[in-house]
Design an enzyme around this catalytic site. Sequence first.
Site, short mmCIF file in Angstrom:
data_model
loop_
_atom_site.label_atom_id
_atom_site.label_comp_id
_atom_site.label_asym_id
_atom_site.label_seq_id
_atom_site.Cartn_x
_atom_site.Cartn_y
_atom_site.Cartn_z
CG ASP A 256 14.70 -19.68 18.57
OD1 ASP A 256 15.33 -19.23 19.55
OD2 ASP A 256 14.95 -19.36 17.39
NE ARG B 289 17.07 -12.26 15.75
CZ ARG B 289 16.28 -12.14 14.70
NH1 ARG B 289 15.50 -11.08 14.57
NH2 ARG B 289 16.28 -13.03 13.74
CG ASN C 261 24.53 -16.32 13.78
OD1 ASN C 261 24.49 -17.54 13.72
ND2 ASN C 261 23.46 -15.59 14.07
CD1 TRP D 281 13.19 -21.20 10.78
CD2 TRP D 281 14.14 -20.03 9.13
NE1 TRP D 281 14.55 -21.29 10.94
CE2 TRP D 281 15.17 -20.58 9.95
CE3 TRP D 281 14.51 -19.26 8.02
CZ2 TRP D 281 16.54 -20.38 9.69
CZ3 TRP D 281 15.88 -19.05 7.77
CH2 TRP D 281 16.87 -19.60 8.60
CG HIS E 185 8.21 -20.18 15.35
ND1 HIS E 185 8.04 -19.56 14.13
CD2 HIS E 185 9.55 -20.35 15.49
CE1 HIS E 185 9.22 -19.38 13.56
NE2 HIS E 185 10.16 -19.83 14.36
CE LYS F 212 18.67 -20.56 20.97
NZ LYS F 212 18.05 -19.83 19.86
NE ARG G 208 13.43 -24.72 15.41
CZ ARG G 208 13.40 -23.41 15.26
NH1 ARG G 208 12.64 -22.88 14.31
NH2 ARG G 208 14.10 -22.62 16.04
CD GLU H 275 15.10 -13.59 18.38
OE1 GLU H 275 15.98 -14.06 19.13
OE2 GLU H 275 14.93 -13.94 17.21
CD GLU I 204 18.91 -20.32 13.49
OE1 GLU I 204 19.67 -19.39 13.78
OE2 GLU I 204 17.70 -20.37 13.80
NE ARG J 202 23.94 -20.83 21.04
CZ ARG J 202 23.05 -20.35 20.18
NH1 ARG J 202 23.27 -20.43 18.89
NH2 ARG J 202 21.93 -19.79 20.60
#
Length: 716
Positions: free
Chosen positions: A382, A185, A227, A559, A538, A377, A353, A410, A308, A341
């Site tokens: 997200d 990102r 990640n 997603w 989203h 967050k 979610r 992003e 994830e 997190r």
Amino acid sequence: MKSKSTLESIIFLLLFSFSLYAEDGYKLWLDYKKAPEPVLTQYRQQIKNLMVIKGSSTLDIAENELFKGVTGILEGHISAVQNVEEGTVLAGKFTDLQNVIENDFSDKIKLAGEEGFVISSEQSDGKNITVISANSDVGILYGVFHFLQLLQTGKDISNLDIVSSPKVKIRVLNHWDNLDGSIERGYAGNSLWDWESLPGKTDPRYTDYARANASIGINGSVLNNVNANPAMLTPEYLEKVKVLADIFRPYGIKVFLSIKFSSPVNIGGLETADPLEPTVQEWWKNKVREVYSYIPDFGGFLVKANSEGQPGPQNYGRTHAEGANMLADALKPFGGIVMWRAFVYDNNVPEDRAKQALNEFKPLDGQFRDNVLIQVKNGPIDFQPREPFHPIFGNLPKTPVMMEFQITQEYLGQSTDLCYLAPMYKEVLDADTYAKGKGSTVAKVIDGTLEGHELTGMAGVANTGSDRNWTGHLFGQSNWFAFGRLAWNDQLSSEEIADEWIKMTFSSDPKVVTTIKKIMMDSRENSVNYMTPLGLHHIMGMSHHFGPGPWVSRGRADWTSLYYHRADSFGIGFDRTPTGSNATGQYFKPVADKFANLKTCTDEYLLWFHHLPWNYKMRSGKTLWDELCLHYYAGVEGVKKMQAEWNSLHGRIDPEEFEFVKNRIEAQVKLAEWWRNSCVLYFQQFSKMPIPEELEKPTESLQYYQKLNYRDFEAK
Ligand code: BDP
């Protein structure tokens, strides 16, 4: 004749390349331009010379900065003096200044705390001086930067009485940088960290990066992607990390690392990473000791676990608390912390979610060690263009909760779009959770005052990269700047921050300031309007998250876009009231009711919380369908307005910067139109209602817009 034109073109080229180098955005907000009149004359009378009481590399940096800044702003040489004179700007630790200054300012300096500073107009032996003081070296550095900011923004310095200290302790950038130099990102080139050439070779940008952060009070960097690659913790990489930590240290910046929870297996040769397994605990203790042998002031770990697809304690039937505490115990003897997190959700859990993170963490409140922060967050999904505040805020009273904002855009047009994010950050910080009655704002949760937590923090997912201008879009710099300013002081307004940044970056010309401020202040709402108006979220393109994708329906349900907009022949929106997922029930009473009740739920969050018929009558008296269309069109119109406003600045700011932004806004107009046309036509399939007559219709079919390649919309 011929030779003259050659000469002319050489001169032109020289001038051009000079200006290229001079105004390519590299200098950020730290280009100490000459002050405009009449303040210039005043400053020249007030600032005669400088004196910094030194004694550390941080204070050397402070001295250099003060000289550089004042010389630039006053456009003249300023000398150093050994004793205070009339008009001296004197910087030094409180303990070194006590005897020089007539007034006792020990009370002020107490308020400044560990990292804060005092800037005040004082007298010494009958002479008028300006004092910049603090309890620590880095406090003085912050004070110097702030003093320079006062000059850069044309403030009156004749009667200064400033005490400033940061609202939160950990003010940290999260770099989602990979070891191969790419950035997850990231939209401004490659990683700033050249892992290949480290530790042997360093880059002056490492220092410039640290300086820029220090100038806005950022005191930590998590160097690698959440990640995480387990190789980060191997000696090979720790040696490289050490070099960066050594460069950052005098700027007050601590280094942190993201870790992969399964590291004991990945690089330690163990068979398990179960946090309750003694061999695993031992492995982490040894690893942490090793890290501190390289970096004695190492900050700690950031962890994305059971999120994830990342491994975590739940792989071994353990809780997030058990996982976090194991790491916390290893870090504790060295003063390190864990930022754990809360970005967890699972496709296999049959629950909205938006509700999953709180469901997961609520039962664990009170179980975390005192050196653990839960990093949340701003919203429950997200980093969408607009989300209600995350219900975790206020709901874990016994646990320090830190904010995670995204600076990299992003979901907000990446480095193509001009989108000033301070209004979004403020919207969340100012939101009232009602956790302890009225006035329990998210800001108070974050800065620890609501529950009396000492350990506090704010993280920003960085937008920096190897591009000359650091952030891809020139205006991306304003978001880095705004993040730092708000982490220092969450009470600043978006306008104030914009005002500072514009004057420090472009110019103090009132027309420039007013015009750019208007553009910035309108920009985020424009983005929301052409992307996700009325609480939609989203619905962006799959994976790349850049352009529109309301049609995304394949892959993991949570997603897809369909999961979120739920458009059907009846209507649109996600019912999160008690008749639906009851996500509203996760908020404290008055907020829960406000969101759940159509009479009180504001339009911004309407479709976030409600599924409503297309002909639902809005506050405006119009149907939901018409309002939706109007918002999409208003978004595009807003960008066109920003374009006209920007273009009106021709000749008033640096030509290269002017052209750069002009091109970006041109691309943004096209991107906004693509979003609008796609979404309106896509949703029209369900509403079967006409686009309001006064609006110009999309020229092409939905299929046409659906097939377009997002790469063609990225600003070049
Ligand atoms: C999502 C990003 C993904 C990140 C994830 C996270 O698309 O790249 O890894 O957030 O925050 O928004 O962990």
